[in-house]
Scaffold this active site. Structure first.
Site, PDB file in Angstrom:
ATOM      1  N   LYS A  35     -47.708   3.866 -11.600  1.00  0.00           N
ATOM      2  CA  LYS A  35     -46.245   3.932 -11.514  1.00  0.00           C
ATOM      3  C   LYS A  35     -45.667   4.751 -12.667  1.00  0.00           C
ATOM      4  CE  LYS A  35     -45.994  -0.525  -9.160  1.00  0.00           C
ATOM      5  NZ  LYS A  35     -46.150   0.060  -7.880  1.00  0.00           N
ATOM      6  N   CYS A  36     -46.216   5.919 -12.856  1.00  0.00           N
ATOM      7  CA  CYS A  36     -45.871   6.767 -13.987  1.00  0.00           C
ATOM      8  C   CYS A  36     -45.419   8.133 -13.461  1.00  0.00           C
ATOM      9  CB  CYS A  36     -47.119   6.917 -14.872  1.00  0.00           C
ATOM     10  SG  CYS A  36     -46.955   8.052 -16.257  1.00  0.00           S
ATOM     11  N   GLY A  37     -44.607   8.813 -14.219  1.00  0.00           N
ATOM     12  CA  GLY A  37     -44.208  10.168 -13.846  1.00  0.00           C
ATOM     13  C   GLY A  37     -45.386  11.126 -13.769  1.00  0.00           C
ATOM     14  N   PHE A  38     -46.484  10.794 -14.454  1.00  0.00           N
ATOM     15  CA  PHE A  38     -47.678  11.643 -14.428  1.00  0.00           C
ATOM     16  C   PHE A  38     -48.676  11.230 -13.350  1.00  0.00           C
ATOM     17  CE2 PHE A  38     -46.163  11.971 -18.876  1.00  0.00           C
ATOM     18  CZ  PHE A  38     -45.947  13.338 -18.917  1.00  0.00           C
ATOM     19  N   THR A  39     -48.370  10.187 -12.593  1.00  0.00           N
ATOM     20  CA  THR A  39     -49.289   9.691 -11.562  1.00  0.00           C
ATOM     21  C   THR A  39     -49.744  10.779 -10.594  1.00  0.00           C
ATOM     22  OG1 THR A  39     -48.416   7.452 -11.771  1.00  0.00           O
ATOM     23  CG2 THR A  39     -49.587   7.960  -9.731  1.00  0.00           C
TER      24      THR A  39
END
Length: 160
Positions: A35-39
């Site tokens: 659940k990360c912007g970098f996922t």
């Protein structure tokens, strides 16, 4: 521990991920989160895993240490990665990657890489050569498909 191949971690789908089983192969170790912007970097990591025809071992190490961005159970993480990104590279159970609670592998990586190599967010990447030594690390901002990453991977995989 003297090299990355000396470590093992519990596998995401059971069993043990023994890095020693890959002795002589380069590794790319990445602390991941769902659940990360970098996922979306999962896609690039899967591409590297496939492109290098398993000559580069990509190892995902889910962590909830940054922003509580990996809250799921092992089965939820595995399902998310497979369904959304087709992840087939090896993954471990969720681990701590920073501070005194960090798993021994990540304490070793921080020791070998120095202060700035300590993961400061999800998707820090650690490139290990065929001798099991850290050769390079990349922050979350470096895409697995970037030219910089591609060049570094080629140096350890192809010796070029």
């Amino acid at each position: 521990m003297s090299c990355a191949y000396d470590f093992s971690l519990p596998g995401l789908e059971g069993g043990v991920v023994d890095l020693g089983a890959w002795r002589g192969k380069p590794l790319l170790i990445v602390n991941t989160a769902s659940k990360c912007g970098f996922t979306p970097q999962y896609e690039g990591l899967q591409s590297l895993w496939s492109e290098m025809d398993h000559e580069l071992i990509v190892l995902g190490v889910p962590s909830n240490d940054f922003g509580q961005q990996e809250p799921g159970s092992a089965s939820e993480i595995a399902t998310f990665c497979a369904r959304n990104y087709g992840v087939s590279f090896p993954m471990t159970i969720r681990c701590h990657v920073k501070g005194t609670d960090a798993t021994p592998l990540f304490r070793w990586l921080a020791d070998k890489g120095g202060f700035f190599a300590r993961p400061r967010w999800n998707f820090f990447k650690y490139l290990i050569n065929r001798e099991g030594q850290l050769t390079n690390w990349f922050s979350s901002m470096t895409s697995p498909t970037s030219g910089r990453m591609h060049d570094a991977v080629n140096r350890v995989v192809l010796g070029s």
